[in-house]
Design a protein around this motif. Structure first.
Motif, mmCIF file in Angstrom:
data_model
loop_
_atom_site.group_PDB
_atom_site.id
_atom_site.type_symbol
_atom_site.label_atom_id
_atom_site.label_comp_id
_atom_site.label_asym_id
_atom_site.label_seq_id
_atom_site.Cartn_x
_atom_site.Cartn_y
_atom_site.Cartn_z
ATOM 1 N N GLY A 1 -2.632 2.579 -2.683
ATOM 2 C CA GLY A 1 -2.966 3.222 -3.956
ATOM 3 C C GLY A 1 -4.138 2.532 -4.623
ATOM 4 N N ASP A 2 -3.957 2.171 -5.898
ATOM 5 C CA ASP A 2 -4.999 1.459 -6.637
ATOM 6 C C ASP A 2 -4.646 -0.002 -6.847
ATOM 7 O OD1 ASP A 2 -6.608 3.650 -6.794
ATOM 8 O OD2 ASP A 2 -6.388 3.990 -8.938
ATOM 9 N N ALA A 3 -3.822 -0.570 -5.980
ATOM 10 C CA ALA A 3 -3.406 -1.968 -6.123
ATOM 11 C C ALA A 3 -4.621 -2.890 -6.160
ATOM 12 C CB ALA A 3 -2.492 -2.355 -4.970
ATOM 13 N N GLU A 4 -4.582 -3.834 -7.103
ATOM 14 C CA GLU A 4 -5.660 -4.803 -7.261
ATOM 15 C C GLU A 4 -5.165 -6.199 -6.889
ATOM 16 O OE1 GLU A 4 -6.428 -3.599 -11.404
ATOM 17 O OE2 GLU A 4 -8.397 -2.891 -10.701
ATOM 18 N N ARG A 5 -5.973 -7.221 -7.188
ATOM 19 C CA ARG A 5 -5.673 -8.570 -6.703
ATOM 20 C C ARG A 5 -4.256 -9.056 -7.031
ATOM 21 N NH1 ARG A 5 -9.345 -13.042 -5.471
ATOM 22 N NH2 ARG A 5 -8.069 -14.898 -5.192
ATOM 23 N N PRO A 6 -3.759 -8.915 -8.283
ATOM 24 C CA PRO A 6 -2.400 -9.413 -8.552
ATOM 25 C C PRO A 6 -1.351 -8.773 -7.650
ATOM 26 C CG PRO A 6 -3.553 -8.961 -10.607
ATOM 27 C CD PRO A 6 -4.396 -8.382 -9.509
ATOM 28 N N GLU B 1 11.239 -4.952 -10.171
ATOM 29 C CA GLU B 1 10.833 -4.806 -11.568
ATOM 30 C C GLU B 1 9.371 -4.374 -11.633
ATOM 31 O OE1 GLU B 1 12.834 -5.037 -14.113
ATOM 32 O OE2 GLU B 1 14.553 -5.619 -12.875
ATOM 33 N N LEU B 2 9.098 -3.291 -12.350
ATOM 34 C CA LEU B 2 7.731 -2.840 -12.531
ATOM 35 C C LEU B 2 7.015 -3.747 -13.517
ATOM 36 C CD1 LEU B 2 8.296 1.018 -12.848
ATOM 37 C CD2 LEU B 2 7.527 -0.244 -10.828
ATOM 38 N N THR B 3 5.699 -3.901 -13.332
ATOM 39 C CA THR B 3 4.899 -4.721 -14.246
ATOM 40 C C THR B 3 4.407 -3.913 -15.432
ATOM 41 O OG1 THR B 3 2.763 -4.254 -13.181
ATOM 42 C CG2 THR B 3 4.111 -6.039 -12.243
ATOM 43 N N GLY B 4 4.384 -2.591 -15.288
ATOM 44 C CA GLY B 4 3.813 -1.741 -16.332
ATOM 45 C C GLY B 4 2.339 -1.490 -16.146
ATOM 46 N N ASN B 5 1.702 -2.204 -15.209
ATOM 47 C CA ASN B 5 0.305 -1.951 -14.878
ATOM 48 C C ASN B 5 0.269 -0.860 -13.815
ATOM 49 O OD1 ASN B 5 -2.181 -2.337 -13.082
ATOM 50 N ND2 ASN B 5 -2.698 -3.676 -14.783
ATOM 51 N N LEU B 6 -0.297 0.294 -14.156
ATOM 52 C CA LEU B 6 -0.210 1.445 -13.267
ATOM 53 C C LEU B 6 -0.839 1.178 -11.913
ATOM 54 C CD1 LEU B 6 -0.857 4.481 -15.661
ATOM 55 C CD2 LEU B 6 1.274 3.272 -15.144
ATOM 56 N N ASN B 7 -1.989 0.495 -11.900
ATOM 57 C CA ASN B 7 -2.630 0.197 -10.623
ATOM 58 C C ASN B 7 -1.773 -0.723 -9.768
ATOM 59 O OD1 ASN B 7 -4.854 1.773 -11.211
ATOM 60 N ND2 ASN B 7 -6.160 0.072 -11.829
ATOM 61 N N ASN B 8 -1.309 -1.803 -10.365
ATOM 62 C CA ASN B 8 -0.617 -2.827 -9.583
ATOM 63 C C ASN B 8 0.822 -2.471 -9.236
ATOM 64 O OD1 ASN B 8 -2.715 -4.719 -9.212
ATOM 65 N ND2 ASN B 8 -2.536 -5.319 -11.356
ATOM 66 N N ASP B 9 1.355 -1.423 -9.843
ATOM 67 C CA ASP B 9 2.668 -0.929 -9.452
ATOM 68 C C ASP B 9 2.575 0.188 -8.416
ATOM 69 O OD1 ASP B 9 4.179 -2.651 -11.027
ATOM 70 O OD2 ASP B 9 4.168 -1.308 -12.759
ATOM 71 N N ASN C 1 6.768 4.529 -13.284
ATOM 72 C CA ASN C 1 6.013 4.385 -14.525
ATOM 73 C C ASN C 1 5.806 5.746 -15.177
ATOM 74 O OD1 ASN C 1 5.407 1.590 -15.035
ATOM 75 N ND2 ASN C 1 4.101 1.601 -13.218
ATOM 76 N N GLU C 2 5.612 5.725 -16.486
ATOM 77 C CA GLU C 2 5.387 6.952 -17.243
ATOM 78 C C GLU C 2 4.061 6.857 -17.984
ATOM 79 O OE1 GLU C 2 8.620 7.010 -19.943
ATOM 80 O OE2 GLU C 2 10.127 6.713 -18.374
ATOM 81 N N THR C 3 3.444 7.992 -18.241
ATOM 82 C CA THR C 3 2.277 8.047 -19.110
ATOM 83 C C THR C 3 2.465 9.215 -20.068
ATOM 84 O OG1 THR C 3 0.871 9.608 -17.893
ATOM 85 C CG2 THR C 3 0.896 7.320 -17.105
ATOM 86 N N THR C 4 1.598 9.266 -21.068
ATOM 87 C CA THR C 4 1.669 10.361 -22.042
ATOM 88 C C THR C 4 0.627 11.429 -21.766
ATOM 89 O OG1 THR C 4 0.194 9.147 -23.545
ATOM 90 C CG2 THR C 4 2.579 8.833 -23.829
ATOM 91 N N SER D 1 -14.178 -3.466 -5.889
ATOM 92 C CA SER D 1 -14.194 -4.897 -5.603
ATOM 93 C C SER D 1 -13.035 -5.635 -6.256
ATOM 94 C CB SER D 1 -15.525 -5.515 -6.053
ATOM 95 O OG SER D 1 -16.580 -5.058 -5.232
ATOM 96 N N THR D 2 -12.246 -4.944 -7.079
ATOM 97 C CA THR D 2 -11.030 -5.545 -7.631
ATOM 98 C C THR D 2 -9.905 -5.568 -6.599
ATOM 99 O OG1 THR D 2 -10.258 -3.414 -8.499
ATOM 100 C CG2 THR D 2 -11.618 -4.772 -9.963
ATOM 101 N N SER D 3 -10.150 -4.976 -5.434
ATOM 102 C CA SER D 3 -9.139 -4.901 -4.372
ATOM 103 C C SER D 3 -9.741 -5.396 -3.057
ATOM 104 C CB SER D 3 -8.666 -3.449 -4.213
ATOM 105 O OG SER D 3 -8.207 -2.924 -5.436
ATOM 106 N N SER D 4 -8.915 -5.396 -2.015
ATOM 107 C CA SER D 4 -9.367 -5.767 -0.659
ATOM 108 C C SER D 4 -9.934 -7.184 -0.630
ATOM 109 C CB SER D 4 -10.417 -4.768 -0.142
ATOM 110 O OG SER D 4 -9.922 -3.452 -0.192
ATOM 111 N N HIS D 5 -9.121 -8.156 -1.074
ATOM 112 C CA HIS D 5 -9.557 -9.552 -1.101
ATOM 113 C C HIS D 5 -9.311 -10.233 0.248
ATOM 114 C CE1 HIS D 5 -9.310 -8.588 -5.399
ATOM 115 N NE2 HIS D 5 -10.296 -9.456 -5.513
ATOM 116 N N ASP D 6 -10.020 -11.337 0.456
ATOM 117 C CA ASP D 6 -9.992 -12.005 1.751
ATOM 118 C C ASP D 6 -8.581 -12.398 2.167
ATOM 119 O OD1 ASP D 6 -12.746 -11.823 2.146
ATOM 120 O OD2 ASP D 6 -13.154 -13.718 1.123
#
Length: 290
Positions: free
Chosen positions: A192-197, A167-175, A122-125, A222-227
């Protein structure tokens, strides 16, 4: 192995990277397809206290690996690496390009000259990201984009990649580059910062996820580490990296409750400072700075 896809990098540099990736892929994957690497001595995994950011150092007798480089507005990581006797890096992993993970990336590359660097593509500006790209352009490091299903060995460490997919999703956390690192029979999960999706996508791959030590996703948010994810990981220890009095509410009460309910012993840099795990590949001990 995915190709580097930074559209603004000169064609010649892209060609060099592709060549480097092929060599790196061959070296690491050929080693990993055999039996798991033999371990000698201990591995020391230091979850560094870098405030509201992430950085973890892994040291064995035959490899030094740094995972993320802390915040862009704090350079305490250099003090940590100096105290831990780091001179060079075999592998530098950027889980994703947020400034609290790549913040000191350019300086780390310039000072420690890593042999290989992993990025998610992924890229950012942001200026932080642009400085990182400039440092990579000026370095001799092989740059690799690992993806789920890949397995690599670096010295006596084995890395099983579980995210991202082809394929990357474009969501920086979830990729975020996510992987299980093995040293003998002791295993460490980083997301990393992976969340529920992303956690759901990782579970859906069917790849083995059990790990003894789990670095909680997204600083213990709490957006991560789900049951459903923890049921697959079954960690004995959970560690979060977060800064005191941060504005994000990290770690999240719900996430802490979930990992505790899963039977994990919880440590965090807010209260414990740098957290160090030493393992001989069979058992492990935990030390805290505070």
């Amino acid at each position: 192995m995915k190709k580097i896809n930074w559209v603004y990098i000169p064609l010649l540099f892209v060609c060099l990277l592709m060549s480097g990736c092929s060599e790196f892929d061959s070296l690491l994957n050929s080693e990993a397809k055999g039996a798991q690497a033999q371990v000698e001595g201990e591995a020391v995994v230091s979850y560094l206290d870098v405030g509201q950011g992430d950085s973890t150092l892994v040291q064995t007798s035959d490899a030094t690996v740094l995972i993320d480089t802390g915040r862009h507005d704090r350079d305490v990581i250099f003090d940590h690496l100096d105290e831990l006797g780091v001179d060079t890096l075999d592998l530098l992993i950027f889980t994703h390009p947020h400034a609290d993970h790549i913040g000191n990336g350019d300086g780390i590359i310039e000072q420690y000259q890593p042999d290989e660097v992993w990025i998610d593509g992924n890229e950012t500006t942001s200026q932080v990201f642009e400085r990182l790209v400039d440092a990579l352009l000026a370095s001799d490091a092989d740059v690799v984009e690992p993806m789920a299903g890949d397995t690599y060995t670096v010295g006596s460490l084995q890395f099983d990649i579980v995210n991202p997919g082809e394929e990357l999703t474009g969501n920086l956390n979830n990729d975020s580059i996510s992987f299980i690192m093995h040293y003998g029979d002791t295993s460490f999960l980083f997301t990393g910062d992976a969340e529920r999706p992303s956690e759901q996508r990782i579970v859906d791959t069917g790849l083995p996820l059990q790990a003894d030590i789990y670095h909680m996703g997204h600083h213990g948010s709490s957006t991560s580490s789900h049951d459903f994810f923890l049921e697959e990981v079954q960690p004995e220890v959970a560690i979060y990296s977060a800064g005191e009095n941060n504005s994000y509410g990290h770690p999240g009460v719900d996430a802490l409750s979930r990992v505790e309910a899963a039977g994990a012993e919880v440590y965090g840099t807010i209260d414990d400072g740098t957290i160090t795990i030493r393992t001989d590949g069979t058992s492990f001990d935990i030390e805290t700075e505070n």
